[in-house]
Write a protein that holds these residues in place. Structure first.
Motif, PDB file in Angstrom:
ATOM      1  N   GLN A   1       0.425  -1.107  11.106  1.00 30.30           N
ATOM      2  CA  GLN A   1       0.296   0.289  11.541  1.00 30.30           C
ATOM      3  C   GLN A   1       1.077   0.561  12.824  1.00 30.30           C
ATOM      4  O   GLN A   1       1.641   1.645  12.991  1.00 30.30           O
ATOM      5  CB  GLN A   1      -1.174   0.667  11.679  1.00 30.30           C
TER       6      GLN A   1
ATOM      7  N   TYR B   1      -5.846   2.786  12.848  1.00 33.55           N
ATOM      8  CA  TYR B   1      -5.055   4.009  12.679  1.00 33.55           C
ATOM      9  C   TYR B   1      -5.248   4.922  13.877  1.00 33.55           C
ATOM     10  O   TYR B   1      -4.275   5.443  14.445  1.00 33.55           O
ATOM     11  CB  TYR B   1      -5.489   4.713  11.394  1.00 33.55           C
TER      12      TYR B   1
ATOM     13  N   PHE C   1      -1.879   5.269   6.657  1.00 32.55           N
ATOM     14  CA  PHE C   1      -3.307   5.409   6.971  1.00 32.55           C
ATOM     15  C   PHE C   1      -4.069   4.292   6.272  1.00 32.55           C
ATOM     16  O   PHE C   1      -3.983   4.142   5.044  1.00 32.55           O
ATOM     17  CB  PHE C   1      -3.814   6.767   6.493  1.00 32.55           C
TER      18      PHE C   1
END
Length: 234
Positions: A107, A152, A91
């Motif tokens: 990510q 995210y 995150f």
């Protein structure tokens, strides 16, 4: 004896899920980048559940080669993998316009790629056996984007979409695919924040939900389950 493979398995939700499957009597395959943490956890699982096998391998799950080497070794050591829990994730609290140059790529490689690759690795074997269950740990950010964590949110939207495609591709072959959609959960993402654990979902809550879904009859599948803090999102 059945076998479960869990990514991101030494901390937070992954750790609680590994403990829950071990307590359920399944052999477990776990991985981590941190060798000391990994083998200490493997030893704990072995001592707590002497009747099961614990396969542990140092691997960075965001690295495709290391991820697939772990998957292959786990399958060779334990046999058919009945359950795959795609828990690995990271995150980054940043708006897209403020992202560092590598934020999105990191990510994608952590939140999305491992699920895609493990599906490709185990999916056809499960179809041939007409059994197996994928649990993908998504996020409420896949339902309601978090502007303070834009990249995210994008990767979690993609993960939920991938989960739906996985289910449609495999359901006629007896494979189960479940999206676990947690809200604010007390993991390392909150380690620097001052929070009341009684206002958050606990990793053990996620593990409990997964085990109860796993125990359902062969004809039942939970497509998605949303687990949010009782007082609302933090």
């Amino acid at each position: 004896m059945k076998n479960a493979l869990i990514t991101g398995s030494t901390k937070g939700m992954g750790r609680a899920i590994a403990v829950a499957f071990a307590n359920e009597g399944l052999n477990v395959a776990i991985c981590s980048r941190n060798e000391k943490e990994l083998f200490e956890f493997a030893d704990l699982l072995n001592r707590s559940n002497p009747g099961i096998k614990v396969f542990a391998q140092v691997a960075d799950g965001s690295d495709k080669a290391q991820l697939l080497a772990f998957a292959s070794a786990a399958q060779q050591e334990l046999g058919f993998i009945d359950v795959v829990v795609n828990n690995l994730g990271t995150f980054v609290p940043s708006s897209i316009l403020d992202d560092a140059d590598d934020t999105f790529d990191k990510q994608l490689k952590t939140n999305l790629m491992p699920t895609y690759e493990l599906y490709r690795f185990f999916g056809k074997t499960m179809i041939s056996a007409r059994k197996g269950h994928f649990f993908n740990i998504c996020s409420v950010a896949a339902l309601n984007p978090v502007v303070q964590a834009g990249s995210y949110s994008i990767t979690k939207y993609a993960l939920l979409g991938l989960t739906k495609i996985m289910r449609l591709e495999t359901q006629e072959h007896g494979i189960k695919v479940t999206a676990i959609i947690p809200g604010s959960t007390l993991t390392d993402s909150w380690k620097d924040a001052v929070v009341d654990k009684n206002t958050m979902v606990l990793p053990e809550d996620i593990a409990s939900a997964i085990i109860n879904i796993y125990r359902m009859s062969p004809g039942a599948n939970v497509d998605e389950i949303i687990i949010k803090p009782a007082p609302g999102q933090l």
